[in-house]
Design a protein around this motif. Structure first.
Motif, PDB file in Angstrom:
ATOM      1  N   GLY A 180       0.937  -1.362   0.177  1.00  0.00           N
ATOM      2  CA  GLY A 180      -0.091  -0.012   0.067  1.00  0.00           C
ATOM      3  C   GLY A 180       0.904   1.255  -0.101  1.00  0.00           C
ATOM      4  N   PRO A 181       0.271   2.539  -0.331  1.00  0.00           N
ATOM      5  CA  PRO A 181      -1.124   2.668  -0.689  1.00  0.00           C
ATOM      6  C   PRO A 181      -1.231   2.434  -2.397  1.00  0.00           C
ATOM      7  N   ALA A 195       8.438   3.634 -14.848  1.00  0.00           N
ATOM      8  CA  ALA A 195       9.544   4.405 -14.168  1.00  0.00           C
ATOM      9  C   ALA A 195      10.021   3.963 -12.797  1.00  0.00           C
ATOM     10  N   TYR A 196       9.000   3.744 -12.046  1.00  0.00           N
ATOM     11  CA  TYR A 196       9.093   3.291 -10.578  1.00  0.00           C
ATOM     12  C   TYR A 196      10.041   1.897 -10.650  1.00  0.00           C
ATOM     13  N   ALA A 214       4.654   8.935  -7.219  1.00  0.00           N
ATOM     14  CA  ALA A 214       5.723   8.119  -7.681  1.00  0.00           C
ATOM     15  C   ALA A 214       5.101   6.922  -8.644  1.00  0.00           C
ATOM     16  N   GLN A 215       4.259   6.330  -7.828  1.00  0.00           N
ATOM     17  CA  GLN A 215       3.587   4.899  -8.601  1.00  0.00           C
ATOM     18  C   GLN A 215       2.722   5.159  -9.633  1.00  0.00           C
ATOM     19  N   GLU A 244      12.230  11.341  -8.874  1.00  0.00           N
ATOM     20  CA  GLU A 244      13.076  12.077  -8.080  1.00  0.00           C
ATOM     21  C   GLU A 244      12.485  12.964  -7.267  1.00  0.00           C
ATOM     22  N   ASN A 245      11.223  13.463  -7.405  1.00  0.00           N
ATOM     23  CA  ASN A 245      10.637  14.427  -6.406  1.00  0.00           C
ATOM     24  C   ASN A 245       9.506  13.869  -5.679  1.00  0.00           C
ATOM     25  N   SER A 246       9.416  12.632  -5.735  1.00  0.00           N
ATOM     26  CA  SER A 246       8.443  11.669  -5.076  1.00  0.00           C
ATOM     27  C   SER A 246       9.028  10.696  -4.248  1.00  0.00           C
ATOM     28  N   LEU A 247       8.360  10.176  -3.216  1.00  0.00           N
ATOM     29  CA  LEU A 247       8.844   9.252  -2.160  1.00  0.00           C
ATOM     30  C   LEU A 247       8.773   7.830  -3.106  1.00  0.00           C
TER      31      LEU A 247
END
Ligand SMILES: Cc1cc2nc3c(=O)[nH]c(=O)nc-3n(C[C@H](O)[C@H](O)[C@H](O)COP(=O)(O)O)c2cc1C
Length: 350
Positions: A24-25, A233-234, A295-296, A302-305
């Motif tokens: 998750g999430p 990309a993830y 990100a997902q 780069e700018n997301s967790l």
């Protein structure tokens, strides 16, 4: 006859003691169905904590039903137990647990398939009896031996021992898999799964040697061809990661492991500032969850967790789940047999 049969496979009714644990999430019904179809146990993940929690519950139920439509086999759901600063369970946990139970109650076929409910993060307390009364197998993920004993004494059926190298929310005591798992298997009588750092047959063979009865993986299954719901990309960022590219940042329920990037650095900077007027904790939590989802879904790595286990540093290829799961079980049994065969004959024989 499957190569590894033990208390865990018998309890859950699966062929191989290999679990795709909660991610998750994010959306995981297709991935969960693929892992269950391959003879392991797939898990439908919680869909986040939207402000409109009824919407979250509808999404969760759709994901459960989608998974059931893609496989006839047994699968699981994962629901973290969120608690507020007073120790009270957050509404999303209660609503998601009840959503899973209602989905089962409404459909006998789904009731047979959705056999396992995994909780994580906080202690599941009163939910243990609720899940037992529903006739489900209850797995609870812990990061410390003391938590494992508490969960087993309270009636949980399976303990998942989570080492600090794991992807996503990691234990606050930062005990690593190789130290934690044998301590937990020694301390409880219920079946134990190893989670954190496993990626192939060697990890499964090692888990069995440490007294566990299976492995629960995250990162290895994210990097699979069955994971078509995630932005490429993830997945590519995980394949490209090398040793040292991961970091434990301050997540939603405590430390959380992901890639070292501009977003994790932003959190490190925020942690250095203790002025709540500057960093509103509620806003920060919302940003974290939305950032993980960005990100997902959008592939901004780069700018997301970007949550991932440390084991991404050792993963460079995508696996085909249908082929990978039975092969992993076969090879693990082969490793254990060949190690036993290398011992001097007669030594240790009863
Ligand atoms: C992207 C991501 C999301 C995760 N989300 C959850 C979650 O919602 N609930 C949970 O209990 N664990 C979650 N985890 C932890 C996994 O279920 C699993 O325990 C972990 O990935 C094991 O470590 P590994 O990545 O080395 O296999 C997550 C892990 C990752 C990488």
């Amino acid at each position: 006859m499957p190569p590894i049969v033990n208390r865990y496979t018998r309890l859950t009714g699966i062929e191989h003691p290999i679990v795709q644990e909660g991610l998750g999430p994010f959306r995981t019904p297709k991935l969960a169905a693929a892992v269950s179809e391959a003879g392991g146990l797939g898990t439908v993940s919680m869909p986040g904590m939207p402000e409109d929690i009824a919407l979250g519950a509808r999404t969760f139920r759709e994901h459960i039903e989608e998974c059931a439509s893609l496989t006839d086999r047994v699968f699981a759901v994962n629901i973290p137990v969120g608690v507020d600063s007073n120790g009270d369970v957050l509404p999303f946990t209660d609503i998601y647990i009840r959503t899973a139970l209602e989905a089962r109650a409404a459909d006998p076929a789904l009731e047979r398939q959705l056999r396992v409910l995994t909780t994580s993060a906080g202690f599941p307390g009163d939910y243990i009896q609720l899940i037992k009364d529903a006739g489900m197998v209850h797995q609870h993920k812990v990061g410390a031996t003391r938590q494992a004993v508490k969960a087993a004494e309270a009636g949980v059926d399976v303990v998942i021992a989570a080492g600090f190298e794991m992807g996503g929310h990691a234990p606050s005591k930062a005990v690593h898999t190789f130290v934690l798992v044998p301590s937990v298997t020694e301390a409880v009588d219920v079946p134990v799964l190893l989670t954190g750092g496993a990626r192939d047959a060697r990890g499964l063979a090692a888990a069995l040697a440490l007294g566990a009865e299976g492995v629960a993986m995250g990162t290895r299954f994210i990097t699979s061809t069955a994971n078509s719901d995630w932005h490429p990309a993830y997945i590519q960022a995980l394949l490209d990661a090398r040793e040292g590219d991961d970091v434990a940042f301050d997540g939603v329920y405590g430390p959380c492991r992901g890639l070292r990037n501009a977003a994790s650095q932003r959190l490190a900077d925020a942690a250095g500032r203790h002025d709540e007027a500057v960093v509103d904790p509620v806003e920060l939590t919302r940003w974290k969850i939305e950032s993980m989802q960005r990100a997902q879904t959008e592939g901004d790595t780069e700018n997301s967790l970007v949550m991932t286990g440390q084991v991404a540093s050792a993963i460079t290829d995508l696996v085909d789940v249908a082929e990978f799961v039975p092969r992993m079980a076969d090879e693990a049994a082969g490793i254990l047999r060949s190690l036993a065969a290398r011992l001097p004959s007669g030594v240790g024989a009863p």
